[in-house]
Design a protein around this motif. Sequence first.
Motif, short mmCIF file in Angstrom:
data_model
loop_
_atom_site.label_atom_id
_atom_site.label_comp_id
_atom_site.label_asym_id
_atom_site.label_seq_id
_atom_site.Cartn_x
_atom_site.Cartn_y
_atom_site.Cartn_z
N THR A 1 -1.18 -3.40 6.54
CA THR A 1 -2.46 -2.75 6.39
C THR A 1 -2.82 -2.71 4.91
OG1 THR A 1 -1.26 -0.72 6.38
CG2 THR A 1 -2.35 -1.30 8.43
N PRO A 2 -4.10 -2.60 4.61
CA PRO A 2 -4.51 -2.82 3.22
C PRO A 2 -4.15 -1.67 2.29
CG PRO A 2 -6.35 -2.13 4.57
CD PRO A 2 -5.20 -2.29 5.50
N MET A 3 -4.05 -2.01 1.00
CA MET A 3 -3.94 -0.98 -0.01
C MET A 3 -5.35 -0.50 -0.26
SD MET A 3 -2.44 -1.48 -3.79
CE MET A 3 -0.77 -1.72 -3.25
N PRO A 4 -5.64 0.80 -0.07
CA PRO A 4 -7.04 1.23 -0.09
C PRO A 4 -7.76 0.82 -1.35
CG PRO A 4 -5.58 3.02 0.54
CD PRO A 4 -4.72 1.85 0.17
N SER A 5 -7.10 0.88 -2.49
CA SER A 5 -7.81 0.63 -3.73
C SER A 5 -8.26 -0.82 -3.86
CB SER A 5 -6.91 0.99 -4.90
OG SER A 5 -5.70 0.30 -4.75
N GLN A 6 -7.61 -1.72 -3.14
CA GLN A 6 -8.02 -3.10 -3.31
C GLN A 6 -8.69 -3.69 -2.08
OE1 GLN A 6 -4.83 -5.91 -3.82
NE2 GLN A 6 -3.33 -4.47 -3.05
N ASP A 7 -8.68 -2.96 -0.98
CA ASP A 7 -9.23 -3.56 0.23
C ASP A 7 -9.69 -2.48 1.19
OD1 ASP A 7 -9.96 -5.34 2.07
OD2 ASP A 7 -7.96 -6.03 2.60
N GLU A 8 -10.56 -1.59 0.69
CA GLU A 8 -10.92 -0.45 1.49
C GLU A 8 -11.73 -0.86 2.71
OE1 GLU A 8 -10.71 3.93 0.21
OE2 GLU A 8 -11.71 2.57 -1.13
N SER B 1 3.18 0.90 2.96
CA SER B 1 3.57 -0.42 3.42
C SER B 1 4.40 -1.13 2.36
CB SER B 1 2.29 -1.21 3.76
OG SER B 1 2.65 -2.51 4.12
N SER C 1 0.88 -1.16 0.00
CA SER C 1 0.00 0.00 0.00
C SER C 1 0.92 1.21 0.00
CB SER C 1 -0.89 0.01 1.25
OG SER C 1 -0.11 0.27 2.39
N ARG C 2 0.33 2.40 0.00
CA ARG C 2 1.15 3.61 -0.11
C ARG C 2 2.20 3.68 0.99
NH1 ARG C 2 -0.96 9.71 0.53
NH2 ARG C 2 -0.96 9.01 2.68
N ASP D 1 -9.10 -2.68 7.89
CA ASP D 1 -7.70 -2.54 8.22
C ASP D 1 -7.39 -3.16 9.57
OD1 ASP D 1 -9.06 -0.67 9.58
OD2 ASP D 1 -7.79 1.03 9.04
#
Length: 452
Positions: free
Chosen positions: A94-101, A27, A24-25, A104
């Motif tokens: 923690t999740p990448m927002p675009s794929q797992d919004e 991570s 993610s941004r 967290d």
Amino acid sequence: TKPSPFLEPGLRTSANSLAIVGLSRDSYQPITLEQSSGAVDGYAEGATLNTRFGSFPHSTLINVPWGSQVRASVVDTGSRGRKRRREDVESESTPMPSQDEGDDKPGQQALAKAVTASSGFIYLLRPSPELWTSGLPHRTQVVYTPDYSYVLQRIRARPGTRIIEAGAGSGSFTHASARAVYDGYPRGAADKKGKVFSFEYHEPRFQKMKEEITNHGLDDIVHITHRDVYQDGFLMDGKSPQATAIFLDLPAPWEALHHLSRRKTLKGGKPDDSDSNWESPLDPKQSVHICTFSPCIEQVTRTATELRTLGWTDIDMVEISHKRLSVLRERVGIKYASDRGVNATPADVNEAVKKLKSDLKRTHEFHKGQQAGNTSESSDTKMDVDDGSSKPDKNGREPDSEPADEPSFMQGRLIHRTENDLKTHTSYLMFAVLPREWDDEAEAAALAKWPC
Ligand code: SAM
């Protein structure tokens, strides 16, 4: 010399080499890609990277162009191989927002999801000191990019510079300084001067650093030594590293400074003539730039006193207060209305937004028409005004969704917010300069160059 993934990464990932996985941004996870020819650790596919976005057999990550997005394996490597251990999943990022919004929280949900889902993706990124700093295994506090980028330019680190660094800690600064001093091909050639002489007195940390430096192909640039520098200084096998740049990230930098002088000196600045063979670790023909990195002001004042006593000049202190700004567009909404004293319902707000959009669109079309010299035909008549009653358009989008060509000024007010996830105080950075040696020989050489 083994190619370094930091300095000569090539165009693609390769086996037995480091890659940084972007989850993610914020991570990043460093991994060494393993070429395996059979089941490993219970996984039929061989070495496998498990993330909460799915499983990625290393075989799918090798020989891939840097920067590629890689989708998770369609095969559920977890259940086919062995059952995934709970800690594999819970330690994941923690999740990448675009794929797992929205999800967290590691734990039950993530566990269930990770075992069954294989729709996620990762990015394979070329190792850089910045990414290494973001994902490296922390053994100590580390120096972060906003600090070390400033430090390296203040101590004039450039290709060919010889830097002394203590302590090495987790190697964050070491990697950044190795790239800064790297003076190109061919690696390991005798005329390559750029080196980092790094010192660490904690044995396990020293061993780990040594291993990492070798694995990262940096052995010919970084020389790491296991030593207490307060006690034993900075010579390498009794020889001077001829440094012109120094970075001290130590609990008591003033204890080490007397070793970084031009003459053998005791702590407190008294000359020590007891050893006529003593060499200075500094290059006698160039001025030397130093930075010490200390979190407390008391450490700064003690260091300043010792620097002054030992003849350092241009002493100053800087604190880097790094802020990351999040720039986004703010939509008109309930909060916007209530902040302005309007008691709005969701229906009111939707209505207001539609009207606003419609007005803006009308204005925009009008100006576009004018610019094109098309004033004869009213742009109003051509406009597709969204009155809220329309059906899905020809692209199948719902009437409320954004038109693809919606100009940015219609997408909301542009605002920025400071993200408060970065600590603003890391340490105080003290800088100073020790002028070059000047003697009769230097004076004669200078006069010889004089035109008259
Ligand atoms: N700059 C490092 C980085 O970016 O990863 C972090 C350095 S860490 C804060 C400080 C290190 O200094 C520790 O690993 C510690 O063991 C080492 N150290 C402390 N006193 C030392 C000494 N007298 N000689 C050598 N190393 C020392």
